[in-house]
Design an enzyme around this catalytic site. Sequence first.
Site, PDB file in Angstrom:
ATOM      1  N   GLY A  85       1.017  -1.039   0.162  1.00  0.00           N
ATOM      2  CA  GLY A  85       0.446  -0.196   0.047  1.00  0.00           C
ATOM      3  C   GLY A  85       0.521   1.431  -0.203  1.00  0.00           C
ATOM      4  NE  ARG A  86       3.854   2.333   4.938  1.00  0.00           N
ATOM      5  CZ  ARG A  86       3.833   2.925   6.325  1.00  0.00           C
ATOM      6  NH1 ARG A  86       4.588   3.423   6.418  1.00  0.00           N
ATOM      7  NH2 ARG A  86       4.619   1.822   6.914  1.00  0.00           N
ATOM      8  CG  ASP A 117      -0.226   8.882   3.969  1.00  0.00           C
ATOM      9  OD1 ASP A 117       0.120   7.998   3.611  1.00  0.00           O
ATOM     10  OD2 ASP A 117      -0.038   9.521   4.887  1.00  0.00           O
ATOM     11  N   GLY A 118       0.093   6.412   1.434  1.00  0.00           N
ATOM     12  CA  GLY A 118       1.229   5.520   0.730  1.00  0.00           C
ATOM     13  C   GLY A 118       2.248   6.428   1.550  1.00  0.00           C
ATOM     14  NE  ARG A 175       5.491  -8.983   1.804  1.00  0.00           N
ATOM     15  CZ  ARG A 175       5.591  -7.749   2.046  1.00  0.00           C
ATOM     16  NH1 ARG A 175       5.558  -7.980   4.318  1.00  0.00           N
ATOM     17  NH2 ARG A 175       5.896  -6.439   2.069  1.00  0.00           N
ATOM     18  CG  ASP A 244       0.877  -8.461   7.072  1.00  0.00           C
ATOM     19  OD1 ASP A 244       0.407  -9.274   8.020  1.00  0.00           O
ATOM     20  OD2 ASP A 244       0.698  -7.572   6.970  1.00  0.00           O
ATOM     21  CG  ASN A 245       4.641  -7.408   8.963  1.00  0.00           C
ATOM     22  OD1 ASN A 245       4.504  -7.516   7.511  1.00  0.00           O
ATOM     23  ND2 ASN A 245       3.896  -6.997   9.456  1.00  0.00           N
ATOM     24  CG  ASP A 254       7.340  -5.945   6.509  1.00  0.00           C
ATOM     25  OD1 ASP A 254       8.153  -4.538   5.555  1.00  0.00           O
ATOM     26  OD2 ASP A 254       6.298  -4.895   6.113  1.00  0.00           O
TER      27      ASP A 254
END
Length: 467
Positions: A85-86, A117-118, A175, A244-245, A254
């Site tokens: 997402g970013r 907001d990325g 991941r 996901d991490n 992450d």
Amino acid sequence: MTIAFDHSYARDLPGTYLRVQPDPAPAPRLLVLNRRLARDLGLDLTEDEARDWFSGAALPPGADPIAQAYAGHQFGGFSPQLGDGRAHLLGEVVTPHGRFDIQLKGSGRTPFSRGGDGKAAVGPMLREYLISEFMAAMGVPTTRSLAVVATGEEIWRETRLPGAVLARVAASHLRVGTFQFFAARGEQDKIKALADHAIARHYPDLAQSGTPYLALLDAVIARQARLIAEWMGLGFIHGVMNTDNMAISGETIDYGPCAFMEGYAPGTVFSSIDHQGRYAYANQPLILGWNLARLAEALLPLLDASPERAVEIANDRLSGIAPRYRAEWLAVMRRKLGLVDEDPGDAALAEDLLTAMEGADWTLTFRRLADEAALRPLFDDFSRMEAWLPRWRARAGDGAARRLAAANPAVIPRNHKVEEALAAATDGDMAPFHALLAAIQSPFTEAEPYMLPAPSGFGRYVTFCGT
Ligand code: AMP
Ligand code: MG
């Protein structure tokens, strides 16, 4: 210069990512560049190139940015769609020591951004830089940090903060959650393609196996068990061990609300959002097993044509995680205790130390075991140590002091020093960051101001997700 980018992920795995451009940083300023890592990657960069390419201000020739899809269990609840997402994967570089992703983090919105907001702030990106470089200095598998560039843009969190982009280097960004994304959608062809890609990239020997996907599960179990044991040895608390991490490569990935424990307390939690202590220090080995069970679930269709048989096979492997972790942990503890060989009493020796040292500084206790005068001040109550130390001395034998000094860091990224460096950097002064970075890059070199625990006025340490 040019970077000879390759794009094996994009080539091998159509339908698992979206092509998307980073936001151009309006006024980029290079805050830190990892020249040594750049050199290891064969990148002979100028500072201007680093500034522009690693902030999104300009794309390096040959980059083909993508955002990767993934899912994940966050604090135990499944989110079927997370994804970058970013972050933008610029491409891969192939070096004599392997293939590495170069990814920008904080580089703008993507179709996976959901409400975000990325962007990223200077503080959290420098934090990832510091802690990942410390892990690397300690020989713990980790993604690396190549550069942090301030974008010249302000972002809004609780307050206005200077924005930044981190250029991150990873063996890959596959991941557990990448597999979950396609498992949740029933896209078995993609799971197989991902598994083949992961094997080719991280475990090439397994391609010869008659049961390569089971071998992949075993290999990830082995690397992750070793990784978490290393974290435990350092007192590292990742803080957000969502699926996901957790990287298929076995690297730490992450760095968000992570931090190092000072006084030993098994329940230590730093993250402001970890109310239940799911990712507390002593829970990390349990979460290891939980997360790998999610990976096994995603791989089930590849393990056997019969679903019942696949579950049996997976369960058999999952039941091996706890003993394997235990063996890795014991190996770490033997090293930290300066033991050169194995004795059946070692696990009890290590556990009894943990009981005796509750509250005492995790890092310095191990470092000072052979120096009682230096050890005593770390303890409020030394009585249990009085009983334990003779046992350890008898077991460790000659040369223990030297082995302790080689196994246990003098300097770690202490929370108050990290905060001091990040606060100064946020205000535009990079000097404390660079001084701290230099200290943690030579973690076995005693450097008094960086070795002391936080002053008592520092209070309870709370970290926030770096979003
Ligand atoms: P993390 O907590 O950094 O591991 O991120 C979890 C998920 O949230 C990932 O899908 C990230 O891409 C996404 N994410 C985190 N921060 C932001 C942000 N500022 N804007 C958009 N997506 C974000
Ligand atoms: Mg993440």
